[in-house]
Design a protein around this motif. Sequence first.
Motif, PDB file in Angstrom:
ATOM      1  N   GLU A  31       5.300   2.886  -2.334  1.00 17.18           N
ATOM      2  CA  GLU A  31       3.960   3.455  -2.146  1.00 17.18           C
ATOM      3  C   GLU A  31       3.220   3.525  -3.473  1.00 17.18           C
ATOM      4  O   GLU A  31       2.031   3.188  -3.554  1.00 17.18           O
ATOM      5  CB  GLU A  31       4.064   4.839  -1.506  1.00 17.18           C
ATOM      6  CG  GLU A  31       4.428   4.811  -0.036  1.00 17.18           C
ATOM      7  CD  GLU A  31       4.434   6.196   0.596  1.00 17.18           C
ATOM      8  OE1 GLU A  31       4.048   6.324   1.771  1.00 17.18           O
ATOM      9  OE2 GLU A  31       4.830   7.158  -0.098  1.00 17.18           O
ATOM     10  N   LEU A  32       3.918   3.959  -4.525  1.00 12.74           N
ATOM     11  CA  LEU A  32       3.294   4.065  -5.837  1.00 12.74           C
ATOM     12  C   LEU A  32       2.948   2.686  -6.391  1.00 12.74           C
ATOM     13  O   LEU A  32       1.849   2.479  -6.926  1.00 12.74           O
ATOM     14  CB  LEU A  32       4.226   4.802  -6.795  1.00 12.74           C
ATOM     15  CG  LEU A  32       3.714   4.999  -8.235  1.00 12.74           C
ATOM     16  CD1 LEU A  32       2.422   5.809  -8.234  1.00 12.74           C
ATOM     17  CD2 LEU A  32       4.778   5.683  -9.092  1.00 12.74           C
ATOM     18  N   LEU A  33       3.878   1.739  -6.261  1.00 11.01           N
ATOM     19  CA  LEU A  33       3.659   0.390  -6.778  1.00 11.01           C
ATOM     20  C   LEU A  33       2.430  -0.258  -6.180  1.00 11.01           C
ATOM     21  O   LEU A  33       1.658  -0.929  -6.883  1.00 11.01           O
ATOM     22  CB  LEU A  33       4.900  -0.473  -6.482  1.00 11.01           C
ATOM     23  CG  LEU A  33       4.791  -1.966  -6.826  1.00 11.01           C
ATOM     24  CD1 LEU A  33       4.708  -2.156  -8.334  1.00 11.01           C
ATOM     25  CD2 LEU A  33       5.981  -2.736  -6.254  1.00 11.01           C
ATOM     26  N   THR A  34       2.217  -0.062  -4.885  1.00 10.87           N
ATOM     27  CA  THR A  34       1.124  -0.748  -4.183  1.00 10.87           C
ATOM     28  C   THR A  34      -0.116   0.111  -4.007  1.00 10.87           C
ATOM     29  O   THR A  34      -1.056  -0.298  -3.308  1.00 10.87           O
ATOM     30  CB  THR A  34       1.611  -1.219  -2.796  1.00 10.87           C
ATOM     31  OG1 THR A  34       1.980  -0.080  -1.998  1.00 10.87           O
ATOM     32  CG2 THR A  34       2.804  -2.165  -2.930  1.00 10.87           C
ATOM     33  N   SER A  35      -0.150   1.276  -4.618  1.00 12.58           N
ATOM     34  CA  SER A  35      -1.233   2.235  -4.370  1.00 12.58           C
ATOM     35  C   SER A  35      -2.608   1.712  -4.782  1.00 12.58           C
ATOM     36  O   SER A  35      -3.626   2.194  -4.286  1.00 12.58           O
ATOM     37  CB  SER A  35      -0.949   3.557  -5.094  1.00 12.58           C
ATOM     38  OG  SER A  35      -0.855   3.353  -6.497  1.00 12.58           O
ATOM     39  N   GLY A  36      -2.647   0.738  -5.663  1.00 13.42           N
ATOM     40  CA  GLY A  36      -3.935   0.203  -6.098  1.00 13.42           C
ATOM     41  C   GLY A  36      -4.400  -0.987  -5.288  1.00 13.42           C
ATOM     42  O   GLY A  36      -5.492  -1.515  -5.541  1.00 13.42           O
TER      43      GLY A  36
END
Length: 244
Positions: A124-129
């Motif tokens: 989730e953090l990796l793809t949050s952007g």
Amino acid sequence: MARDIQDDRPATGPKHVAIIMDGNGRWAQNRGRPRLFGHHAGARRVREIVEACPDLGVKYVTIFAFSTENWKRTQTEVAGLMKLFHRYITREARDLFDEGVRVRFIGDRVKLDEKLVSLMDELELLTSGNSRVNLTIALNYGGRDELTRAAKRLAYEIEAGRLTHKDVDAETLAKFLDTHVLPDPDLVIRTSGEARISNFLLWQSAYAEYEFIDTLWPDFTAEVFAGLVQNYGARDRRFGAVKA
């Protein structure tokens, strides 16, 4: 919140498609293979469907990966599925990021093992952007469970004095759902010939269109998906109103 997002959807095609991916076990058994063989084949199919979304104008896709009722399956199958989720996240993380996919998970994480939850958080953090496609994976999810958890959080806010009973309406409750940052699904697809919703997105799908098809999930190609998306554009959606 969610309503504002939904109002931006295109007039002809679904912006958000939710999928009950059913039929993995039967697909494998039809080939004389164990059920987990089918689950692995089904996991590979997910990428094809996600990759097809941008060209079809589908901005959000939500898949039902594991329900709160699936714990009732055999210990062997449940353990195999959990290993599959670990492997899927580990192997697909970089490609999902590179393809502009934003990944979210919905469901109750309490019963999941810590390593899996950590992998979910990291993805989730990796793809949050990312924003090209929004992939939501329902893992240990059930519609009634979600509503129960939302009601508990809402009750806590009232007990804490941050809300009163007069503040409670449909819009307020929706803010406590797992999907509060997502638009409601426009189209819900269930594969494998079953015609039931199986406790999936009960609140969110109140006005969704449904497609129940015979195709087993591992055979659900991008072409089949495209046909269902195109069929959606021909439907007359009035949301309770009478056509003038």
